[in-house]
Design a protein around this motif. Structure first.
Motif, PDB file in Angstrom:
ATOM      1  N   SER A   1       3.913   6.545   6.561  1.00 25.75           N
ATOM      2  CA  SER A   1       4.835   6.048   7.587  1.00 25.75           C
ATOM      3  C   SER A   1       6.177   6.754   7.482  1.00 25.75           C
ATOM      4  O   SER A   1       6.780   7.135   8.495  1.00 25.75           O
ATOM      5  CB  SER A   1       5.013   4.534   7.450  1.00 25.75           C
ATOM      6  OG  SER A   1       3.807   3.850   7.686  1.00 25.75           O
TER       7      SER A   1
ATOM      8  N   ASN B   1       4.869   1.518  13.325  1.00 28.41           N
ATOM      9  CA  ASN B   1       4.860   1.779  11.886  1.00 28.41           C
ATOM     10  C   ASN B   1       5.837   0.929  11.080  1.00 28.41           C
ATOM     11  O   ASN B   1       5.698   0.825   9.867  1.00 28.41           O
ATOM     12  CB  ASN B   1       5.170   3.257  11.609  1.00 28.41           C
ATOM     13  CG  ASN B   1       4.176   4.184  12.262  1.00 28.41           C
ATOM     14  OD1 ASN B   1       4.508   4.930  13.174  1.00 28.41           O
ATOM     15  ND2 ASN B   1       2.933   4.133  11.819  1.00 28.41           N
TER      16      ASN B   1
ATOM     17  N   ASP C   1       0.857  -1.179   0.000  1.00 26.89           N
ATOM     18  CA  ASP C   1       0.000   0.000   0.000  1.00 26.89           C
ATOM     19  C   ASP C   1       0.897   1.234   0.000  1.00 26.89           C
ATOM     20  O   ASP C   1       1.523   1.562   1.014  1.00 26.89           O
ATOM     21  CB  ASP C   1      -0.906  -0.012   1.232  1.00 26.89           C
ATOM     22  CG  ASP C   1      -1.966   1.088   1.181  1.00 26.89           C
ATOM     23  OD1 ASP C   1      -1.720   2.118   0.535  1.00 26.89           O
ATOM     24  OD2 ASP C   1      -3.030   0.906   1.802  1.00 26.89           O
TER      25      ASP C   1
ATOM     26  N   ASP D   1       0.240   4.353  -0.016  1.00 26.15           N
ATOM     27  CA  ASP D   1      -0.149   5.407   0.919  1.00 26.15           C
ATOM     28  C   ASP D   1       0.369   5.129   2.322  1.00 26.15           C
ATOM     29  O   ASP D   1       0.823   6.041   3.027  1.00 26.15           O
ATOM     30  CB  ASP D   1      -1.675   5.546   0.947  1.00 26.15           C
ATOM     31  CG  ASP D   1      -2.231   6.111  -0.353  1.00 26.15           C
ATOM     32  OD1 ASP D   1      -1.469   6.802  -1.057  1.00 26.15           O
ATOM     33  OD2 ASP D   1      -3.403   5.851  -0.665  1.00 26.15           O
ATOM     34  N   VAL D   2       0.295   3.888   2.754  1.00 25.98           N
ATOM     35  CA  VAL D   2       0.797   3.534   4.080  1.00 25.98           C
ATOM     36  C   VAL D   2       2.302   3.762   4.155  1.00 25.98           C
ATOM     37  O   VAL D   2       2.821   4.296   5.144  1.00 25.98           O
ATOM     38  CB  VAL D   2       0.455   2.060   4.414  1.00 25.98           C
ATOM     39  CG1 VAL D   2       1.207   1.599   5.664  1.00 25.98           C
ATOM     40  CG2 VAL D   2      -1.038   1.894   4.616  1.00 25.98           C
TER      41      VAL D   2
ATOM     42  N   ALA E   1       1.563  -3.751   9.245  1.00 24.96           N
ATOM     43  CA  ALA E   1       0.277  -4.065   8.608  1.00 24.96           C
ATOM     44  C   ALA E   1      -0.814  -3.199   9.237  1.00 24.96           C
ATOM     45  O   ALA E   1      -1.623  -3.661  10.041  1.00 24.96           O
ATOM     46  CB  ALA E   1      -0.043  -5.546   8.778  1.00 24.96           C
ATOM     47  N   VAL E   2      -0.807  -1.937   8.875  1.00 22.10           N
ATOM     48  CA  VAL E   2      -1.777  -0.977   9.403  1.00 22.10           C
ATOM     49  C   VAL E   2      -2.487  -0.304   8.231  1.00 22.10           C
ATOM     50  O   VAL E   2      -2.043  -0.377   7.080  1.00 22.10           O
ATOM     51  CB  VAL E   2      -1.089   0.085  10.286  1.00 22.10           C
ATOM     52  CG1 VAL E   2      -0.535  -0.536  11.554  1.00 22.10           C
ATOM     53  CG2 VAL E   2       0.034   0.787   9.512  1.00 22.10           C
ATOM     54  N   SER E   3      -3.583   0.362   8.555  1.00 22.49           N
ATOM     55  CA  SER E   3      -4.359   1.029   7.511  1.00 22.49           C
ATOM     56  C   SER E   3      -3.933   2.482   7.373  1.00 22.49           C
ATOM     57  O   SER E   3      -3.276   3.053   8.256  1.00 22.49           O
ATOM     58  CB  SER E   3      -5.848   0.968   7.849  1.00 22.49           C
ATOM     59  OG  SER E   3      -6.122   1.745   9.013  1.00 22.49           O
ATOM     60  N   THR E   4      -4.343   3.073   6.264  1.00 25.77           N
ATOM     61  CA  THR E   4      -4.067   4.492   6.048  1.00 25.77           C
ATOM     62  C   THR E   4      -4.700   5.342   7.142  1.00 25.77           C
ATOM     63  O   THR E   4      -4.091   6.297   7.635  1.00 25.77           O
ATOM     64  CB  THR E   4      -4.592   4.929   4.670  1.00 25.77           C
ATOM     65  OG1 THR E   4      -3.982   4.132   3.654  1.00 25.77           O
ATOM     66  CG2 THR E   4      -4.270   6.388   4.408  1.00 25.77           C
ATOM     67  N   GLY E   5      -5.913   4.982   7.546  1.00 24.60           N
ATOM     68  CA  GLY E   5      -6.595   5.740   8.588  1.00 24.60           C
ATOM     69  C   GLY E   5      -5.847   5.707   9.912  1.00 24.60           C
ATOM     70  O   GLY E   5      -5.777   6.714  10.627  1.00 24.60           O
ATOM     71  N   GLN E   6      -5.292   4.550  10.256  1.00 21.76           N
ATOM     72  CA  GLN E   6      -4.535   4.442  11.501  1.00 21.76           C
ATOM     73  C   GLN E   6      -3.282   5.306  11.468  1.00 21.76           C
ATOM     74  O   GLN E   6      -2.929   5.960  12.457  1.00 21.76           O
ATOM     75  CB  GLN E   6      -4.172   2.979  11.752  1.00 21.76           C
ATOM     76  CG  GLN E   6      -5.358   2.111  12.124  1.00 21.76           C
ATOM     77  CD  GLN E   6      -5.005   0.637  12.169  1.00 21.76           C
ATOM     78  OE1 GLN E   6      -4.268   0.133  11.323  1.00 21.76           O
ATOM     79  NE2 GLN E   6      -5.535  -0.077  13.160  1.00 21.76           N
TER      80      GLN E   6
ATOM     81  N   THR F   1      -4.228   8.918  11.856  1.00 24.95           N
ATOM     82  CA  THR F   1      -4.571   9.232  13.242  1.00 24.95           C
ATOM     83  C   THR F   1      -3.321   9.448  14.084  1.00 24.95           C
ATOM     84  O   THR F   1      -3.212  10.439  14.825  1.00 24.95           O
ATOM     85  CB  THR F   1      -5.414   8.100  13.856  1.00 24.95           C
ATOM     86  OG1 THR F   1      -6.613   7.940  13.102  1.00 24.95           O
ATOM     87  CG2 THR F   1      -5.760   8.410  15.308  1.00 24.95           C
TER      88      THR F   1
END
Length: 523
Positions: free
Chosen positions: A12, A84, A5, A7-8, A469-474, A477
């Motif tokens: 990051s 991250n 991803d 964006d992630v 393994a995190v989302s863009t929203g996380q 935030t």
């Protein structure tokens, strides 16, 4: 199928870059200011003059504020490796974690204890003992920086470690090789010298502000004299040691060096230095290049007959290493099925140094073995960092370095002639030069870290594979939370530093005007 991803990865990187650059606003000032305190206190112990003690106490207040902010902003960075960059921590944690842990012990136990004794021990221990505390604090601060730079240098030049196909991780093979990494040695001396320049400029600029207002004149002149002497030595060291650091880059990170120079094609030896130019990544050329013959070859190779490869040649070399890496990747997977496969072991041993190049393909295909020639070309092209950013960051940093030498040399000459307070133009120049060391230092880190892309670990682990393994929203935030937290700290730091700097030693009761007339305080 693209597994990463973008964006992630971008967010990051942005989060870590912002927190790291902000943290490094405080670290170099701590490195430099503490040695000036040690010098001033040494003079106090040798002469017994009260003004020197008051100088240590006043500059120590500003040091304390900066030290606290450095600790507060540094703690959050540790957590980001887990939040991250979880796969990065898993893949290279055996190597990277050791110096990081030692640095934590240095910073939070040794330094914190010594800082407490420094502030609370003036009336509780003897002059000699307090002086020793100050010198040990200066030494401890530098040792703390050493371990961080050992960890960072391993990311630039991963020595003393090897990939273990059984654990699927990088593991230490020689801790002494990690510790005595030549890149670590060069980075350490160059970085701490830059901190010394900042500490000297900080004292010089604020003292110039006092002289412009006719306040604390004797106090400020003595402070400027120390800053001028220490700053000149430090500025000269930064340039000399920076040259050695550049030589290390040319040996271990050839793409970074070629990108700093915007050198697209391999130049005949000795290569020229591009003083000015407009790098164009689309056309892979540098417009309006103004070159100085031989200089880059002498800096980068220490010779007149060795060539420095250009970006295009290094991209072709990366294509070959990607091909070798694919063989290593295939052997690694075979060993996972049969750990006793002798042929796979031999293939991996022959090409394990290029395994990381095969991992570059993960951005384009799920299995590097299925990569097309077009995929391989994309992966090879991705090894080129942002050339214009590196080109100009490096040149602005170098220009600042030579400016510091000139300013501190002028200050040293004026101090020797006892004319520091004679020219208001000079004092204004000294005052308005205060932000420049910070700018140069931050640009230096941009060159070091941005120039390593696309690698988290040079040639070993691509940055895009190191994320959690995190989302863009996380990420958004946590990024927003860090921005709010760091902005609040920035406001607090600015208010405190300005408040105490404006009060000055007289406003804090450290240097009443009456003390200036005492015979023991005359030069």
């Amino acid at each position: 199928m693209i597994l990463i991803d973008a964006d992630v990865v971008t967010l990051s990187r942005l989060q870590f870059a912002l927190t790291a650059l902000y943290h490094f606003l405080f670290v170099p000032l701590t490195l430099g200011l503490v040695w000036i305190l040690a010098i001033m206190e040494s003079v106090y112990v040798m002469t017994g003059r009260e003004v020197w003690k008051r100088m240590v106490q006043f500059w120590g207040v500003l040091f304390g504020i900066n030290f606290a902010m450095g600790v507060a902003t540094g703690v959050t960075m540790e957590f980001q490796f887990g939040m991250n960059w979880a796969y990065y921590s898993h893949y290279v944690g055996d190597i990277f974690g050791a110096p990081l842990a030692i640095e934590g012990l240095m910073a939070f136990f040794l330094e914190a204890t010594l800082v407490g004794v420094f502030f609370m021990g003036w009336e509780r221990i003897s002059r000699i003992k307090h002086l020793l505390v100050t010198w040990f604090l200066a030494l401890g601060t530098s040792l703390s920086a050493l371990w961080i730079l050992v960890a960072n240098a391993w990311m630039q030049n991963p020595v003393g470690a090897a990939f273990n196909p059984e654990t699927m991780r990088m593991e230490v093979t020689s801790f002494s090789a990690v510790l005595f990494n030549p890149v670590a040695q060069d980075k350490f001396v160059h970085t701490v010298s830059a901190g010394y320049v900042l500490g000297a400029m900080f004292v010089l600029s604020i003292s110039a502000w006092y002289l412009l207002r006719g306040r604390n004149v004797d106090f400020a002149k003595r402070s400027m004299t120390v800053a001028a002497s220490f700053g000149l030595a430090a500025a000269l060291s930064v340039v000399v040691l920076g040259d050695e650091s550049g030589y290390s880059v040319s040996l271990n990170q050839k793409m970074k060096m070629a990108s700093i120079e915007a050198m697209w094609e391999t130049e005949p030896a000795p290569a020229p230095f591009t003083l000015f130019g407009l790098p164009d990544m689309q056309q892979r050329t540098t417009h309006y290049a103004l070159k100085i013959p031989w200089v880059m070859g002498l800096i980068g190779t220490r010779s007149l007959d060795q060539t420095m490869p250009g970006i295009n040649e290094l991209v072709d070399d990366a294509k070959g290493r990607i091909g070798n890496g694919i063989q290593a990747y295939d052997a690694m997977l075979m060993l996972r099925r049969d750990k006793d496969d002798a042929q796979a072991k031999a293939t991996l041993a022959a090409h394990d140094q290029d395994l990381g190049y095969a991992l570059l393909l993960k951005k384009y295909v799920d299995d590097p073995r299925r990569a097309t020639p077009a995929d391989i070309q994309k992966a090879a092209d991705s090894t080129i960092p942002n050339v214009p950013v590196l080109f100009w960051s490096f040149r602005i940093m170098v220009a600042c370095g030579f400016y510091f030498i000139a300013l501190f040399a002028l200050s040293f000459w004026k101090a020797s002639k006892r004319t520091l307070d004679r020219q208001r133009g000079y004092l204004r120049l000294a005052l308005w030069s205060l932000p420049l060391p910070w700018i140069a230092i931050e640009l230096g880190w941009i060159v070091a870290e941005y120039g390593r892309q696309p690698w988290a670990i040079e040639g070993v682990l691509p940055t895009a594979l190191g994320v959690s393994a995190v989302s863009t929203g996380q990420i958004l935030t946590s990024l927003g939370g860090f921005l709010l937290f760091y902005t609040a700290l920035a406001v607090v730091d600015a208010v405190l530093m300005l408040k105490f700097a404006r009060k000055g030693p007289d406003g804090l009761g450290l240097w009443p005007p009456a003390l200036a007339t005492l015979p023991s305080d005359r030069p």
